[in-house]
Design a protein around this motif. Structure first.
Motif, PDB file in Angstrom:
ATOM      1  N   ASP A   1      -4.208  27.678  54.289  1.00 47.91           N
ATOM      2  CA  ASP A   1      -4.671  28.281  55.537  1.00 47.91           C
ATOM      3  C   ASP A   1      -4.234  27.410  56.711  1.00 47.91           C
ATOM      4  N   ALA A   2      -3.644  28.039  57.727  1.00 46.37           N
ATOM      5  CA  ALA A   2      -3.119  27.290  58.870  1.00 46.37           C
ATOM      6  C   ALA A   2      -4.210  26.493  59.576  1.00 46.37           C
ATOM      7  N   ARG A   3      -5.440  26.980  59.529  1.00 46.27           N
ATOM      8  CA  ARG A   3      -6.520  26.260  60.208  1.00 46.27           C
ATOM      9  C   ARG A   3      -6.757  24.879  59.604  1.00 46.27           C
ATOM     10  N   VAL A   4      -6.557  24.749  58.314  1.00 43.86           N
ATOM     11  CA  VAL A   4      -6.718  23.443  57.665  1.00 43.86           C
ATOM     12  C   VAL A   4      -5.627  22.495  58.142  1.00 43.86           C
ATOM     13  N   ARG A   5      -4.417  22.992  58.197  1.00 43.71           N
ATOM     14  CA  ARG A   5      -3.301  22.162  58.655  1.00 43.71           C
ATOM     15  C   ARG A   5      -3.464  21.789  60.126  1.00 43.71           C
ATOM     16  N   GLN A   6      -3.963  22.735  60.923  1.00 42.68           N
ATOM     17  CA  GLN A   6      -4.240  22.445  62.327  1.00 42.68           C
ATOM     18  C   GLN A   6      -5.335  21.390  62.453  1.00 42.68           C
ATOM     19  N   ALA A   7      -6.356  21.494  61.609  1.00 41.37           N
ATOM     20  CA  ALA A   7      -7.468  20.541  61.662  1.00 41.37           C
ATOM     21  C   ALA A   7      -6.990  19.114  61.413  1.00 41.37           C
ATOM     22  N   ILE A   8      -6.107  18.947  60.440  1.00 40.77           N
ATOM     23  CA  ILE A   8      -5.570  17.611  60.156  1.00 40.77           C
ATOM     24  C   ILE A   8      -4.772  17.103  61.353  1.00 40.77           C
ATOM     25  N   TYR A   9      -4.035  18.001  61.989  1.00 42.78           N
ATOM     26  CA  TYR A   9      -3.271  17.629  63.184  1.00 42.78           C
ATOM     27  C   TYR A   9      -4.209  17.100  64.273  1.00 42.78           C
TER      28      TYR A   9
ATOM     29  N   ALA B   1      -7.163  15.954  63.958  1.00 43.83           N
ATOM     30  CA  ALA B   1      -7.953  14.794  63.515  1.00 43.83           C
ATOM     31  C   ALA B   1      -7.181  13.488  63.567  1.00 43.83           C
ATOM     32  N   PHE B   2      -5.870  13.553  63.660  1.00 46.99           N
ATOM     33  CA  PHE B   2      -5.024  12.357  63.553  1.00 46.99           C
ATOM     34  C   PHE B   2      -4.614  11.872  64.950  1.00 46.99           C
ATOM     35  N   ASP B   3      -5.001  10.660  65.286  1.00 43.88           N
ATOM     36  CA  ASP B   3      -4.662  10.082  66.596  1.00 43.88           C
ATOM     37  C   ASP B   3      -3.281   9.432  66.539  1.00 43.88           C
TER      38      ASP B   3
ATOM     39  N   PRO C   1      10.227  21.260  73.627  1.00 44.11           N
ATOM     40  CA  PRO C   1       8.811  20.865  73.602  1.00 44.11           C
ATOM     41  C   PRO C   1       8.041  21.309  74.844  1.00 44.11           C
ATOM     42  N   ASN C   2       8.750  21.815  75.838  1.00 43.69           N
ATOM     43  CA  ASN C   2       8.116  22.147  77.116  1.00 43.69           C
ATOM     44  C   ASN C   2       7.671  23.595  77.223  1.00 43.69           C
ATOM     45  N   ASP C   3       7.799  24.352  76.142  1.00 46.98           N
ATOM     46  CA  ASP C   3       7.318  25.730  76.144  1.00 46.98           C
ATOM     47  C   ASP C   3       5.801  25.707  76.381  1.00 46.98           C
ATOM     48  N   PRO C   4       5.331  26.320  77.454  1.00 46.13           N
ATOM     49  CA  PRO C   4       3.896  26.271  77.761  1.00 46.13           C
ATOM     50  C   PRO C   4       3.028  26.971  76.724  1.00 46.13           C
ATOM     51  N   LYS C   5       3.635  27.764  75.850  1.00 44.81           N
ATOM     52  CA  LYS C   5       2.866  28.476  74.828  1.00 44.81           C
ATOM     53  C   LYS C   5       2.583  27.599  73.607  1.00 44.81           C
ATOM     54  N   LEU C   6       3.121  26.394  73.599  1.00 45.50           N
ATOM     55  CA  LEU C   6       2.924  25.516  72.449  1.00 45.50           C
ATOM     56  C   LEU C   6       1.664  24.673  72.603  1.00 45.50           C
ATOM     57  N   ASP C   7       0.916  24.542  71.516  1.00 38.33           N
ATOM     58  CA  ASP C   7      -0.245  23.665  71.458  1.00 38.33           C
ATOM     59  C   ASP C   7       0.252  22.252  71.157  1.00 38.33           C
ATOM     60  N   LYS C   8      -0.196  21.268  71.939  1.00 40.69           N
ATOM     61  CA  LYS C   8       0.254  19.894  71.731  1.00 40.69           C
ATOM     62  C   LYS C   8      -0.594  19.148  70.696  1.00 40.69           C
ATOM     63  N   TYR C   9      -1.619  19.760  70.188  1.00 40.55           N
ATOM     64  CA  TYR C   9      -2.479  19.182  69.162  1.00 40.55           C
ATOM     65  C   TYR C   9      -2.931  17.770  69.516  1.00 40.55           C
ATOM     66  N   ASP C  10      -3.414  17.627  70.746  1.00 33.31           N
ATOM     67  CA  ASP C  10      -3.962  16.341  71.169  1.00 33.31           C
ATOM     68  C   ASP C  10      -5.186  15.992  70.327  1.00 33.31           C
ATOM     69  N   PHE C  11      -5.403  14.722  70.135  1.00 37.00           N
ATOM     70  CA  PHE C  11      -6.478  14.194  69.300  1.00 37.00           C
ATOM     71  C   PHE C  11      -7.823  14.803  69.699  1.00 37.00           C
ATOM     72  N   ASN C  12      -8.463  15.494  68.741  1.00 35.17           N
ATOM     73  CA  ASN C  12      -9.725  16.180  69.024  1.00 35.17           C
ATOM     74  C   ASN C  12     -10.448  16.421  67.698  1.00 35.17           C
TER      75      ASN C  12
ATOM     76  N   TRP D   1       4.108  17.604  62.909  1.00 37.12           N
ATOM     77  CA  TRP D   1       5.166  16.762  63.462  1.00 37.12           C
ATOM     78  C   TRP D   1       4.513  15.641  64.257  1.00 37.12           C
ATOM     79  N   LEU D   2       4.836  14.397  63.950  1.00 38.17           N
ATOM     80  CA  LEU D   2       4.173  13.249  64.571  1.00 38.17           C
ATOM     81  C   LEU D   2       4.947  12.733  65.777  1.00 38.17           C
ATOM     82  N   TRP D   3       6.150  12.229  65.520  1.00 37.93           N
ATOM     83  CA  TRP D   3       6.977  11.765  66.640  1.00 37.93           C
ATOM     84  C   TRP D   3       8.446  11.731  66.237  1.00 37.93           C
ATOM     85  N   ALA D   4       9.301  11.890  67.240  1.00 41.36           N
ATOM     86  CA  ALA D   4      10.736  11.708  67.048  1.00 41.36           C
ATOM     87  C   ALA D   4      10.994  10.210  66.973  1.00 41.36           C
TER      88      ALA D   4
END
Length: 534
Positions: free
Chosen positions: A313-321, A323-325, A349-360, A498-501
């Motif tokens: 489920d995508a929500r689980v993968r999103q949750a891990i994203y 949760a990770f600082d 990366p500048n598409d405004p429709k993308l979620d940046k998955y900031d630590f939360n 995706w963590l970092w380039a």
């Protein structure tokens, strides 16, 4: 921090304009120039001991290509039709030039007639035909044994030897990225006269694949191979692009990331690629050492096996994203050597429709609760996360991930493995997620097509149709728009976190004049030009 070889618009100009004849950007030294260099003391001399901090699977044939370390060895031994220069521009390798039809369905390559195999036999169009047709015949074995898809070969409808030095590809569908695709090591050209008639298993496990009797066309010949220890190469003085200047190269395997910097300072090693970022400050002060941090094309990520119930489920993968600082980890442990990601490195990366998955972490908990309520996640069952203890930076990523997931209340199990065990585990279903690196996704979004379904098993019909559509779209603006749609699907479904380039850290003796590429694993593409002073 990403370096892009060619913009999509530039690719479009190449393949969708009028029929073009594209010369190679590098030229072969004349016989007179080579003779003059030899007479002036230009014969190969010296010995380079180097390592790249990653694993090396025992295989010397593209059918089981898996890692960047193999790429470096393949560049020493073999040639593809084309490759990239240090600016990531496509240049000639076996092909001196190529013609592309206006509709990008026909590619004709004109081979360098001076190219020869290490046993003295000429490299011909028949070798190219053999390589492509054998790849098509053994497509499943390529998929099972390696990690790089042979998409370009599989998109080839016919391949024919027009004459001894000319080969014509007719594609099943137009492709704006055919040249980009065939720069990968999975597309190295193999010797028909040596390998013809061998089965897929023989190609992998026979004398050629295991390094006992390798015949290539590259700047170096394989002298010996001791698994997990060293590969010895000797200069191919008959190399058609000019004799290498360094006589011997020893590729040291299984070097510890914790001791590599010290071995460089002691002189035991002359070059190390992909050092730990924390080694930069130490080596910058070391006498006789040059160290650089290069914005690269690879990326650190968490890869999910999306067919597994706990992470399907995508929500689980999103949750891990969430949760990770990763931002703090990159800034501290990795000294800022990278650029934060929330989409595959080749996408905008500048598409405004993308979620940046900031630590939360609060949001992470809410997503998991919702998935559990719908029966899509079992909060009592651990998510199994594997990683290799031998890959630079992975233990640090794993430790930080472990800590953050615990704080978010995500039940999980961190499973450390040595390199061989990690690779073996990837071929099973006995895991849910893994730390992953690096590839060359920063070259552009076209690289992502090879990832799916691939190791994540993420299969999305809408996305697959868009990838098919973009490959046959001539207009650059239209392609950009389609890639935007693909990026939004990936960003929402996150088959990877995706963590970092990656910005890679490399160092070498100041007696060496190398070419370090943005994608470190490509750095031997023009190794015959390197020099090593006494």
């Amino acid at each position: 921090m990403r370096l892009r070889a060619m913009t999509l618009a530039a690719v479009a100009m190449l393949v969708f304009g009028a029929c073009s004849s594209t010369p190679a950007a590098t030229t072969k030294p004349s016989a007179a120039a080579t003779a003059a260099a030899t007479a002036a003391g230009g014969a190969p001399a010296g010995q380079l001991n180097f390592t790249r901090l990653s694993d090396y699977p025992t295989c010397f044939h593209p059918i089981c290509f898996q890692t960047g370390n193999q790429f470096l060895a393949f560049q020493l031994l073999f040639n593809g039709l084309v490759k990239r220069d240090q600016a990531e521009k496509i240049i000639g390798s076996l092909a001196e030039k190529w013609d592309v039809s206006a509709d990008a369905t026909t590619y004709t390559f004109h081979l360098d007639m001076h190219a020869v195999w290490h046993d003295g036999k000429p490299v011909t169009a028949e070798d190219v035909v053999y390589t492509v047709t054998e790849g098509q015949k053994n497509a499943q074995a390529y998929k099972d044994n390696g990690t790089y898809p042979i998409t370009a070969w599989l998109n080839t409808k016919t391949v024919e030897a027009v004459d001894a030095n000319t080969v014509k590809f007719t594609l099943s569908a137009p492709s704006a990225v055919f040249l980009d695709q065939i720069t990968d090591p999975a597309y190295m050209i193999m010797p028909k006269h040596v390998l013809s008639g061998q089965t897929a298993d023989q190609l992998k496990t026979g004398d050629f694949g295991t390094g006992k009797k390798v015949v290539g066309s590259g700047p170096y010949k394989l002298v010996s191979y001791a698994p997990d220890q060293v590969i010895e190469f000797a200069a191919n003085t008959d190399y058609f692009k000019g004799s290498p200047k360094i006589a011997k190269i020893f590729y040291r395997l299984k070097v510890s990331p914790d001791t590599a910097a010290a071995q460089l300072q002691s002189g035991e090693l002359g070059m190390v690629l992909d050092l730990k970022p924390s080694d930069f400050d130490v080596l910058a002060k070391a006498k006789g050492i040059k160290v650089l941090q290069t914005p690269g094309l690879g990326q650190e990520s968490i890869q999910f096996l999306t067919t597994q119930p706990q992470v399907s489920d995508a929500r689980v993968r999103q949750a891990i994203y969430y949760a990770f600082d990763r931002k703090t980890l990159l800034a501290t442990v990795f000294k800022g050597a990278g650029r934060l990601l929330w989409i595959d490195a080749g996408f905008d990366p500048n598409d405004p429709k993308l979620d940046k998955y900031d630590f939360n972490q609060a949001k992470a908990k809410d997503l998991l609760a919702a998935a559990a309520k719908d029966g899509k996640y079992d909060a009592t069952k651990p998510i199994r996360i594997i990683y290799s203890t031998e890959e630079p930076g992975w233990p640090e990523i794993a430790a930080a991930l472990d800590s953050d997931l615990k704080k978010a209340g995500i039940v999980h199990e961190m499973i450390p493995l040595d390199g061989a065990a990690w690779e073996a585990k990837l071929g099973t279903k006995d895991w849910d997620a893994t730390v992953q690196c690096c590839g060359s996704p920063g070259l552009g979004p076209f690289k992502a097509i090879g990832l799916f379904p691939g190791g994540t098993k993420y299969d999305n019909k809408e996305m697959n149709d868009l990838f098919t559509k973009v490959g046959t779209t001539g207009d650059a603006a239209a392609r950009t728009a389609i890639y935007g749609q693909i990026g939004q699907i990936l960003n929402q479904n996150v088959p990877y976190n995706w963590l970092w380039a990656v910005a890679h850290t490399d160092a070498y003796t100041d007696k060496l004049t190398p070419q370090i590429y943005p994608n470190a694993r490509e750095s031997f593409a023009q190794v015959e030009q390197w020099t090593l002073n006494p």
